[in-house]
Design an enzyme around this catalytic site. Structure first.
Site, short mmCIF file in Angstrom:
data_model
loop_
_atom_site.label_atom_id
_atom_site.label_comp_id
_atom_site.label_asym_id
_atom_site.label_seq_id
_atom_site.Cartn_x
_atom_site.Cartn_y
_atom_site.Cartn_z
N ASP A 18 -1.69 6.78 5.96
CA ASP A 18 -2.69 5.86 5.68
C ASP A 18 -2.98 4.96 7.17
OD1 ASP A 18 -4.18 3.58 4.85
OD2 ASP A 18 -2.85 3.28 3.08
N LYS B 199 -11.85 -2.05 7.27
CA LYS B 199 -11.17 -2.67 8.23
C LYS B 199 -11.67 -2.64 9.77
CE LYS B 199 -8.38 -3.25 4.46
NZ LYS B 199 -7.50 -2.39 4.12
N TRP C 106 0.76 -1.17 0.09
CA TRP C 106 0.02 0.04 -0.14
C TRP C 106 0.84 1.27 -0.07
CZ3 TRP C 106 -4.16 -1.62 -1.97
CH2 TRP C 106 -4.75 -2.61 -1.45
C1 LIG Z 1 -7.26 -2.25 2.76
C2 LIG Z 1 -6.01 -1.26 2.42
C3 LIG Z 1 -5.81 -0.08 1.71
C4 LIG Z 1 -6.74 -0.36 0.19
O1 LIG Z 1 -7.79 0.16 0.45
P1 LIG Z 1 -9.35 0.29 -0.33
O2 LIG Z 1 -10.21 0.92 0.43
O3 LIG Z 1 -9.49 -0.94 -1.04
O4 LIG Z 1 -8.64 0.98 -1.71
C5 LIG Z 1 -4.95 0.80 1.55
N1 LIG Z 1 -4.10 0.96 2.62
C6 LIG Z 1 -4.03 0.22 3.57
C7 LIG Z 1 -3.23 0.29 4.61
C8 LIG Z 1 -5.04 -1.07 3.57
O5 LIG Z 1 -5.11 -1.83 4.51
#
Ligand SMILES: *Cc1c(COP(=O)(O)O)cnc(C)c1O
Length: 361
Positions: free
Chosen positions: A172, A196, A102
């Site tokens: 993020d 999540k 990511w």
């Molecule tokens: C799941 C995840 C993403 C991607 O998220 P989407 O909502 O599917 O775009 C990005 N960064 C992290 C840390 C994630 O766990």
């Protein structure tokens, strides 16, 4: 009724009391004669929901007054572009730490809009650690510094933040949001896909310091400009209404049933402790991450034998421990134990692992 223990990295388990409340309110939300799915996002009753989701999030996360909370769509993945389009606009430059897939995607997307510098990477060891950071190697004139706080696929987490001085820190926090307290004031911008730890898929939450708003690149699509959403209280267009409602229920559960993020952290430490302790003492299973960088939320582990890993995943599934297969880039297993996973789920998993070890070790 059957309920499995779902160890998926996302979408993931929801707290059972939240699902029950949503079920009870499904056909007639508080005497409105409608489901939240059906009502106008401009109605008084829906306004109550989105306002209460925001104020609960502010309270639970202790978000300072000078930050906006935005309820968006497009996932964390859209933020990989939205952040540079809005923030990479003074010196057209940003710094990145590559701690996984990511973080790397965020870097690659930003590189399309300006100069993206890699300050450090842990790719050499399959992202099994958080690299040491030396502030002297950071770009003094970067418009922001980006990290992925918890690396969902690899199971690492920053336990100390980079010292970026005057350079705005962006993170993020998709897979660690609401898992423990976080000092929002240390960041210029935080973002998370909700699936999540916050709500069902479809909602992306952005927490942005007000001075970061209003500097977007000329080419920025209206929908990708933070100002559009900040000026319209996340109602420029139809927001992800039902996911925001579910987020409100999750936050209400966190505040009133769990007792806030300090309490949530204790429960999460207990759950992770049970599993890490087992892994550290097992002769068959081992964790894949450097102990000091371990995540509370995502715990990858292996037996060292691919056939045995596959056998474990299969037998675990038969016992209703589902989605425990590791990401294809790491192999083995991964237990994602977000807020909604009960302590009992981890205890039962560890019992099963011990049993499996006895038979196959
Ligand atoms: C799941 C995840 C993403 C991607 O998220 P989407 O909502 O599917 O775009 C990005 N960064 C992290 C840390 C994630 O766990």
């Amino acid at each position: 009724m059957k309920r499995v223990y779902n160890f998926s990295a996302g979408p993931s388990m929801m707290p059972e009391p939240v699902l029950q409340r949503a079920a009870a309110e499904m056909l007639d939300y508080q005497g409105s004669g409608q489901s939240v799915m059906e009502m106008s996002h401009r109605s008084k009753i829906y306004e109550g929901i989105i306002h209460s989701a925001e104020s609960l999030l502010r309270e639970v996360m202790n978000i300072p007054e000078n930050y906006k909370v935005l309820f968006l769509q497009g996932g964390a993945s859209s933020q990989f572009a939205m952040v540079p389009m809005n923030l990479m606009t003074k010196n057209n430059k940003a710094d990145f730490v590559l701690t996984g897939q990511w973080a790397t995607k965020a870097y690659k997307e930003a590189a399309r809009y300006g100069t993206a510098n890699v300050v450090a990477s842990s790719k050499d060891k399959t992202f099994s650690y958080i690299p040491d950071l030396n502030p002297e190697t950071f770009s003094k004139d970067a418009d922001y510094f980006h990290i992925c706080m918890n690396n969902t696929i690899y199971g690492t987490k920053y336990h100390t933040l980079p010292e970026t001085g005057n350079v705005p820190l962006v993170a993020d926090i998709s897979s660690c949001v609401l898992s423990e307290p976080i000092d929002v004031s240390k960041f210029a911008l935080l973002y998370a896909g909700a699936q999540k730890n916050m709500a069902p898929a479809g909602l992306t939450v952005v927490i942005i310091r007000e001075d970061m708003i209003g500097h977007a690149m000329e080419i920025t699509p209206t929908m990708f400009n933070y100002k559009t959403h900040a000026d319209n209280d996340s109602m420029f267009n139809t927001p992800p209404c039902y996911s925001i409602y579910m987020c409100m229920l999750v936050l209400d559960w966190l505040k009133n049933t769990i007792g806030g993020l300090e309490e949530m952290k204790k429960i999460n430490e207990k759950k992770a402790g049970i599993l890490y302790n087992f892994l550290d003492n097992s002769k068959l299973f081992r964790g894949t991450v450097v102990p000091k960088d371990r995540s509370l939320m995502n715990i990858p582990f292996v037996t060292g034998n691919e056939e045995l890993d596959a056998k474990f995943v299969k037998e675990a599934g038969e016992r209703d421990f589902v989605n425990i297969k590791g990401h294809r880039s790491v192999g083995g297993m991964r237990a994602s134990i977000y807020n909604a996973m009960p302590v009992e789920g981890v205890e039962k998993l560890v019992d099963f692992m011990a049993e499996f070890e006895k038979k196959n070790g």
